[in-house]
Design a protein around this motif. Structure first.
Motif, PDB file in Angstrom:
ATOM      1  N   HIS A 151       0.851  -1.196   0.000  1.00  0.00           N
ATOM      2  CA  HIS A 151       0.000   0.000   0.000  1.00  0.00           C
ATOM      3  C   HIS A 151       0.888   1.248   0.000  1.00  0.00           C
ATOM      4  O   HIS A 151       1.034   1.913   1.038  1.00  0.00           O
ATOM      5  CB  HIS A 151      -0.923  -0.001   1.208  1.00  0.00           C
ATOM      6  CG  HIS A 151      -1.787  -1.220   1.312  1.00  0.00           C
ATOM      7  ND1 HIS A 151      -2.849  -1.441   0.467  1.00  0.00           N
ATOM      8  CD2 HIS A 151      -1.720  -2.302   2.129  1.00  0.00           C
ATOM      9  CE1 HIS A 151      -3.413  -2.604   0.774  1.00  0.00           C
ATOM     10  NE2 HIS A 151      -2.746  -3.145   1.768  1.00  0.00           N
ATOM     11  N   PRO A 152       1.483   1.585  -1.140  1.00  0.00           N
ATOM     12  CA  PRO A 152       2.390   2.737  -1.200  1.00  0.00           C
ATOM     13  C   PRO A 152       1.669   4.057  -0.971  1.00  0.00           C
ATOM     14  O   PRO A 152       0.483   4.204  -1.290  1.00  0.00           O
ATOM     15  CB  PRO A 152       2.960   2.650  -2.623  1.00  0.00           C
ATOM     16  CG  PRO A 152       1.933   1.885  -3.404  1.00  0.00           C
ATOM     17  CD  PRO A 152       1.341   0.907  -2.440  1.00  0.00           C
ATOM     18  N   ASN A 153       2.403   5.006  -0.380  1.00  0.00           N
ATOM     19  CA  ASN A 153       1.930   6.376  -0.162  1.00  0.00           C
ATOM     20  C   ASN A 153       0.761   6.457   0.812  1.00  0.00           C
ATOM     21  O   ASN A 153      -0.014   7.404   0.786  1.00  0.00           O
ATOM     22  CB  ASN A 153       1.517   7.022  -1.500  1.00  0.00           C
ATOM     23  CG  ASN A 153       2.600   6.927  -2.553  1.00  0.00           C
ATOM     24  OD1 ASN A 153       3.787   7.045  -2.241  1.00  0.00           O
ATOM     25  ND2 ASN A 153       2.202   6.702  -3.798  1.00  0.00           N
ATOM     26  N   GLN A 154       0.641   5.449   1.673  1.00  0.00           N
ATOM     27  CA  GLN A 154      -0.442   5.432   2.644  1.00  0.00           C
ATOM     28  C   GLN A 154       0.109   5.246   4.053  1.00  0.00           C
ATOM     29  O   GLN A 154       1.148   4.629   4.248  1.00  0.00           O
ATOM     30  CB  GLN A 154      -1.430   4.292   2.340  1.00  0.00           C
ATOM     31  CG  GLN A 154      -2.074   4.350   0.972  1.00  0.00           C
ATOM     32  CD  GLN A 154      -2.968   3.160   0.704  1.00  0.00           C
ATOM     33  OE1 GLN A 154      -3.337   2.429   1.623  1.00  0.00           O
ATOM     34  NE2 GLN A 154      -3.317   2.944  -0.557  1.00  0.00           N
ATOM     35  N   VAL A 155      -0.607   5.786   5.021  1.00  0.00           N
ATOM     36  CA  VAL A 155      -0.293   5.538   6.429  1.00  0.00           C
ATOM     37  C   VAL A 155      -1.604   5.225   7.142  1.00  0.00           C
ATOM     38  O   VAL A 155      -2.639   5.849   6.881  1.00  0.00           O
ATOM     39  CB  VAL A 155       0.414   6.751   7.074  1.00  0.00           C
ATOM     40  CG1 VAL A 155      -0.440   8.009   6.986  1.00  0.00           C
ATOM     41  CG2 VAL A 155       0.768   6.448   8.527  1.00  0.00           C
ATOM     42  N   LEU A 156      -1.549   4.217   8.010  1.00  0.00           N
ATOM     43  CA  LEU A 156      -2.732   3.797   8.769  1.00  0.00           C
ATOM     44  C   LEU A 156      -2.539   4.214  10.220  1.00  0.00           C
ATOM     45  O   LEU A 156      -1.542   3.849  10.851  1.00  0.00           O
ATOM     46  CB  LEU A 156      -2.912   2.284   8.670  1.00  0.00           C
ATOM     47  CG  LEU A 156      -4.112   1.689   9.420  1.00  0.00           C
ATOM     48  CD1 LEU A 156      -5.429   2.166   8.801  1.00  0.00           C
ATOM     49  CD2 LEU A 156      -4.052   0.164   9.422  1.00  0.00           C
ATOM     50  N   LEU A 157      -3.472   4.999  10.745  1.00  0.00           N
ATOM     51  CA  LEU A 157      -3.394   5.484  12.118  1.00  0.00           C
ATOM     52  C   LEU A 157      -4.410   4.766  12.996  1.00  0.00           C
ATOM     53  O   LEU A 157      -5.554   4.540  12.581  1.00  0.00           O
ATOM     54  CB  LEU A 157      -3.643   6.999  12.170  1.00  0.00           C
ATOM     55  CG  LEU A 157      -2.701   7.881  11.329  1.00  0.00           C
ATOM     56  CD1 LEU A 157      -3.095   9.341  11.481  1.00  0.00           C
ATOM     57  CD2 LEU A 157      -1.258   7.652  11.714  1.00  0.00           C
ATOM     58  N   ASP A 158      -3.997   4.415  14.207  1.00  0.00           N
ATOM     59  CA  ASP A 158      -4.862   3.785  15.208  1.00  0.00           C
ATOM     60  C   ASP A 158      -5.192   4.851  16.243  1.00  0.00           C
ATOM     61  O   ASP A 158      -4.312   5.321  16.968  1.00  0.00           O
ATOM     62  CB  ASP A 158      -4.114   2.603  15.842  1.00  0.00           C
ATOM     63  CG  ASP A 158      -4.925   1.906  16.930  1.00  0.00           C
ATOM     64  OD1 ASP A 158      -6.012   2.394  17.274  1.00  0.00           O
ATOM     65  OD2 ASP A 158      -4.458   0.871  17.438  1.00  0.00           O
ATOM     66  N   VAL A 159      -6.477   5.243  16.306  1.00  0.00           N
ATOM     67  CA  VAL A 159      -6.913   6.338  17.174  1.00  0.00           C
ATOM     68  C   VAL A 159      -7.779   5.782  18.305  1.00  0.00           C
ATOM     69  O   VAL A 159      -8.730   5.032  18.060  1.00  0.00           O
ATOM     70  CB  VAL A 159      -7.707   7.385  16.360  1.00  0.00           C
ATOM     71  CG1 VAL A 159      -8.106   8.556  17.255  1.00  0.00           C
ATOM     72  CG2 VAL A 159      -6.874   7.891  15.189  1.00  0.00           C
ATOM     73  N   VAL A 160      -7.428   6.151  19.553  1.00  0.00           N
ATOM     74  CA  VAL A 160      -8.158   5.661  20.732  1.00  0.00           C
ATOM     75  C   VAL A 160      -8.267   6.777  21.771  1.00  0.00           C
ATOM     76  O   VAL A 160      -7.679   7.845  21.623  1.00  0.00           O
ATOM     77  CB  VAL A 160      -7.434   4.449  21.372  1.00  0.00           C
ATOM     78  CG1 VAL A 160      -7.538   3.218  20.502  1.00  0.00           C
ATOM     79  CG2 VAL A 160      -5.976   4.787  21.641  1.00  0.00           C
ATOM     80  N   GLU A 161      -8.995   6.500  22.851  1.00  0.00           N
ATOM     81  CA  GLU A 161      -9.104   7.476  23.940  1.00  0.00           C
ATOM     82  C   GLU A 161      -7.878   7.409  24.848  1.00  0.00           C
ATOM     83  O   GLU A 161      -7.383   8.431  25.321  1.00  0.00           O
ATOM     84  CB  GLU A 161     -10.379   7.215  24.751  1.00  0.00           C
ATOM     85  CG  GLU A 161     -11.664   7.508  23.974  1.00  0.00           C
ATOM     86  CD  GLU A 161     -12.899   7.273  24.821  1.00  0.00           C
ATOM     87  OE1 GLU A 161     -12.746   6.848  25.988  1.00  0.00           O
ATOM     88  OE2 GLU A 161     -14.020   7.521  24.330  1.00  0.00           O
TER      89      GLU A 161
END
Length: 356
Positions: free
Chosen positions: A64-74
């Motif tokens: 998955h080039p040119n992508q970033v996956l973020l994990d968002v939590v409290e």
């Protein structure tokens, strides 16, 4: 084991299935477009989700080039099922999708990994894997002496149904013996991943962060992650950033960015090297090669699902998986058939005793 083989079959193609089943856009980048700062992407993600923070960032430039996956939590230590995932275009900041922990692949994966029972489920399946390896070894020990009087791979088609099933079971079993041993052994290692993580946390990670043990958690804004990534690349030349764990998560301390980098070859791309950066002032803290048991885990995970050789190897893995399912089916049939035969013999003996 039948359950693990059935659920494992679609997981061999989990990447392809996830791309097909999970709606998301591809990262389109116009020539000359500068890459956005990771700090800006994180700030935008947190502004769009008030009261939440980013705790992990993932990159996979090969798939998955040119992508970033973020994990968002409290909170950094929230259960992973509370995660909200945001897939972003690294160049434009466009939201490409919000993958969710649901759907076919998620359900099959949980059934395969822990049968929705958490750590106890993993340990149970790990013990089943150990028994599976023992059954393979015992099968090999039995197969040698039995086949001394017969041709290798023989199936006696003119004999009874049970004999034909037995010969088929033995033939398929010995044919996929090496594959079953590899997948069984790597499966056991994966099942005890939480134990391996605990050993690393209490061992190497504790040593690397020892000077920070009694320091108070960071208050206020963290230092620039962009600068931390550049520093990590300097400390691990020739490697690419794969994962960033933010302070307070399971893979780092309360004071550090843990930046995990991977190599560029087929094997080294499966191995990770941690670089710890002080998240308060952006200074370098430590970097070490992971211990052997952690590397064994990282090497076994892709090997378990045939991820080393692209689609050709995955197809081979799927074929062997189907053969193993047939071995298990024939084994179940033989066990039931034998039980029925024993019951008939016992009833016949009881009848003879009554007649006497």
């Amino acid at each position: 084991m039948f359950h693990l083989c059935i659920t494992g079959l679609p997981l061999i193609f989990h990447e392809e299935l996830e791309d097909y089943l999970t709606p998301h856009k591809e990262a389109e980048v116009s020539a000359g477009t500068p890459k956005k700062s990771i700090d800006a992407l994180i700030e935008n993600a947190e502004l769009a989700n008030p009261g939440k923070i980013v705790r992990y960032a993932f990159w996979d430039q090969d798939a998955h080039p040119n992508q970033v996956l973020l994990d968002v939590v409290e909170k950094p230590d929230d259960d992973y099922e509370k995660s909200k995932f945001i897939l972003l275009n690294e160049y434009t900041g466009e939201v490409l999708g919000e993958p969710k922990l649901e759907g076919f692949i998620y359900i099959v994966s949980r059934l395969h990994i822990d049968i929705f029972a958490g750590i106890p489920g993993k340990i149970f399946l790990g013990l089943m894997g150990i028994l599976f390896i023992i059954s393979i070894i015992s099968g090999i020990v039995l197969y040698g002496p039995i086949m001394k009087n017969f041709d290798f791979g023989m199936v006696r088609k003119t004999r009874t149904s049970r004999i034909k099933w037995l010969d088929t079971h033995n033939l398929l079993g010995i044919a996929v013996m090496a594959w079953m041993t590899v997948v069984g052994f790597t499966g056991v290692i994966n099942a005890f991943s939480d134990v391996i993580l605990g050993l690393w946390q209490q061992g190497q990670l504790a040593e690397m962060t020892a000077p920070y043990k009694n320091k108070k958690p960071i208050e206020g804004r963290l230092s620039s992650l962009h600068s931390a990534l550049e520093l990590a690349k300097e400390k691990a030349p020739g490697m690419d950033v794969s994962i960033v764990a933010f302070p307070g998560t399971a893979f780092t301390s309360k004071h550090h960015y843990a930046i995990f980098l991977k190599g560029n070859t087929e094997v080294t791309s499966k191995l990770l090297k941690p670089v710890l950066i002080d998240a308060e002032n952006g200074s370098f803290t430590d970097s070490r090669t992971l211990p052997w048991y952690a590397n064994a885990l990282f090497l076994s995970q892709p090997l378990h699902f045939g991820d080393y050789g692209g689609m050709p190897l995955k197809i081979v893995w799927a074929i062997f998986d189907v053969f193993t399912i047939l071995v298990l089916i024939t084994g179940i049939y033989l066990w039931i058939s034998r039980r029925k035969g024993e019951k008939k013999a016992w009833k016949k003996l009881e009848s003879q005793k009554l007649n006497q």
